[in-house]
Design a protein around this motif. Structure first.
Motif, PDB file in Angstrom:
ATOM      1  N   ASP A  36      39.091  -5.321  18.518  1.00 41.14           N
ATOM      2  CA  ASP A  36      38.808  -6.458  17.643  1.00 41.14           C
ATOM      3  C   ASP A  36      39.214  -6.124  16.206  1.00 41.14           C
ATOM      4  OD1 ASP A  36      37.591  -7.857  19.773  1.00 41.14           O
ATOM      5  OD2 ASP A  36      35.724  -6.749  19.441  1.00 41.14           O
ATOM      6  N   GLY A  37      39.612  -7.138  15.491  1.00 43.78           N
ATOM      7  CA  GLY A  37      39.923  -6.945  14.080  1.00 43.78           C
ATOM      8  C   GLY A  37      41.190  -6.164  13.821  1.00 43.78           C
ATOM      9  N   ILE A  38      42.093  -6.137  14.784  1.00 45.74           N
ATOM     10  CA  ILE A  38      43.348  -5.427  14.618  1.00 45.74           C
ATOM     11  C   ILE A  38      44.390  -6.376  14.040  1.00 45.74           C
ATOM     12  CG2 ILE A  38      45.175  -4.122  15.759  1.00 45.74           C
ATOM     13  CD1 ILE A  38      42.464  -2.746  15.756  1.00 45.74           C
ATOM     14  N   SER A  39      45.072  -5.934  13.001  1.00 45.63           N
ATOM     15  CA  SER A  39      46.124  -6.734  12.376  1.00 45.63           C
ATOM     16  C   SER A  39      47.368  -5.883  12.180  1.00 45.63           C
ATOM     17  CB  SER A  39      45.670  -7.272  11.015  1.00 45.63           C
ATOM     18  OG  SER A  39      44.546  -8.116  11.148  1.00 45.63           O
ATOM     19  N   TRP A  81      53.269  10.104  22.858  1.00 47.45           N
ATOM     20  CA  TRP A  81      52.459   9.731  24.017  1.00 47.45           C
ATOM     21  C   TRP A  81      52.059   8.264  23.923  1.00 47.45           C
ATOM     22  CZ3 TRP A  81      51.098  12.655  19.928  1.00 47.45           C
ATOM     23  CH2 TRP A  81      49.933  12.336  19.219  1.00 47.45           C
ATOM     24  N   ASN A  82      51.944   7.666  25.100  1.00 46.59           N
ATOM     25  CA  ASN A  82      51.701   6.234  25.207  1.00 46.59           C
ATOM     26  C   ASN A  82      50.260   5.879  24.870  1.00 46.59           C
ATOM     27  OD1 ASN A  82      51.080   3.840  27.631  1.00 46.59           O
ATOM     28  ND2 ASN A  82      52.575   3.487  26.032  1.00 46.59           N
ATOM     29  N   MET A  83      50.112   4.793  24.120  1.00 47.65           N
ATOM     30  CA  MET A  83      48.790   4.258  23.819  1.00 47.65           C
ATOM     31  C   MET A  83      48.918   2.750  23.713  1.00 47.65           C
ATOM     32  SD  MET A  83      46.133   5.374  20.803  1.00 47.65           S
ATOM     33  CE  MET A  83      44.463   4.726  20.755  1.00 47.65           C
ATOM     34  N   LEU A  84      47.930   2.052  24.256  1.00 52.09           N
ATOM     35  CA  LEU A  84      47.977   0.597  24.257  1.00 52.09           C
ATOM     36  C   LEU A  84      48.126   0.044  22.847  1.00 52.09           C
ATOM     37  CD1 LEU A  84      45.137  -0.309  26.798  1.00 52.09           C
ATOM     38  CD2 LEU A  84      47.606  -0.460  27.168  1.00 52.09           C
ATOM     39  N   ARG A  85      48.896  -1.024  22.731  1.00 55.06           N
ATOM     40  CA  ARG A  85      49.015  -1.701  21.450  1.00 55.06           C
ATOM     41  C   ARG A  85      47.781  -2.571  21.220  1.00 55.06           C
ATOM     42  NH1 ARG A  85      55.021  -4.201  21.125  1.00 55.06           N
ATOM     43  NH2 ARG A  85      54.255  -4.803  19.061  1.00 55.06           N
ATOM     44  N   ALA A  86      47.624  -2.994  19.968  1.00 54.78           N
ATOM     45  CA  ALA A  86      46.476  -3.828  19.597  1.00 54.78           C
ATOM     46  C   ALA A  86      45.151  -3.133  19.909  1.00 54.78           C
ATOM     47  CB  ALA A  86      46.545  -5.186  20.270  1.00 54.78           C
TER      48      ALA A  86
END
Length: 283
Positions: free
Chosen positions: A208-211, A194-199
């Motif tokens: 925030d704080g996604i790497s 299922w689709n989920m936004l990246r980052a």
């Protein structure tokens, strides 16, 4: 109603040959591994081939409600069919486990499957878990294949499979076509995506704080296509696989061929989300 051209499919049901593709990927990845782990990858290639055989041979009637799935009710005959479909196994420990499984009464297999689904198995049962998981995968994948993708919607939490409710264990980032660049979460039980936004953190939802972290100077081909999406807010991570770097990447197979990345992220203080049903657990 026809969907707007820019609207991605939210839910992707498993393809009819999902286990056959996975078997091929396990075989491909095993050829690149120089340690004894390659033997386990080759075993899983055989298991997946047997899963495909059972999936195609047995009728699986879709329950009235996908939300009331009870796959453990059908697991005993499916497990027997899976073991029958397997190629001859020569590893003594695996032979012993298979023989012990064959001797278990149907009611004990059902009870064990319930404990597997509830993640309440005992240490002495760990050798049985991958086999029960493989049988449960067949059942739930067959049900998912027969369901209506349009009827599956986002759940709360967002990392729960919209089909069966299982927690996602990884994600795929597609390359080319209408899904180019889109991230799809992967279910460990029914193979739905299922689709989920990246980052966006798949645990706490933070932006925030996604790497995106990968293994530096990786020589193993599978590691080149694998990355860990980490969150500095909750310190969780899930692995993702980039199709642009490995056209035939499979979340289950590639996960087990990239454990070096898990070690790296764990040493950096991140906790993994979700579980690969074929990853052996030790106490």
């Amino acid at each position: 109603m026809e969907k707007p051209f820019f609207t991605p499919d939210f839910c992707l049901l498993p393809p009819h040959d999902v286990f056959a593709r996975r078997s091929e990927r396990f075989t491909e990845l095993a050829a690149d591994v120089t340690t004894e782990w390659a033997e386990y990858l080759r075993l899983l290639a055989a298991v997946c081939a047997a899963q495909q055989t059972v999936l195609e041979a047995k009728p699986f009637r879709l329950p009235e409600s996908i939300d009331t799935l009870e796959p453990a009710d059908d697991v005993a005959p499916v497990l027997t069919a899976l073991l029958d479909a397997l190629s001859p196994i020569h590893h003594p420990a695996v032979q012993d486990t298979v023989q012990r499984l064959r001797l278990l009464p149907a009611e004990e297999i059902h009870a064990l499957a319930c404990r597997v689904l509830q993640q309440q198995t005992q240490p002495q049962e760990q050798a049985f878990v991958p086999w029960l998981q493989a049988a449960l995968q067949i059942i739930c994948t067959a049900w998912a294949m027969q369901s209506d993708a349009e009827q599956h919607h986002k759940r709360d939490p967002a990392d729960a499979c919209p089909c069966c409710g299982s927690e996602a264990f990884a994600s795929m980032v597609y390359n080319g076509g209408e899904r180019d660049g889109l991230r799809y979460m992967c279910c460990p039980l029914c193979n739905t995506q299922w689709n989920m936004l990246r980052a966006q953190c798949t645990f706490c939802g933070s932006n925030d704080g996604i790497s995106i972290q990968s293994a530096q100077n990786a020589q193993q081909p599978a590691l080149l296509a694998a990355a860990g999406e980490t969150c500095e807010n909750c310190h969780g991570y899930r692995k993702m696989y980039l199709q642009e770097k490995a056209r035939h990447a499979d979340p289950f197979a590639d996960d087990l061929a990239t454990l070096a990345l898990d070690i790296l992220l764990s040493q950096s203080g991140y906790a993994r989300g979700g579980a690969n049903p074929f990853l052996l657990q030790t106490e």
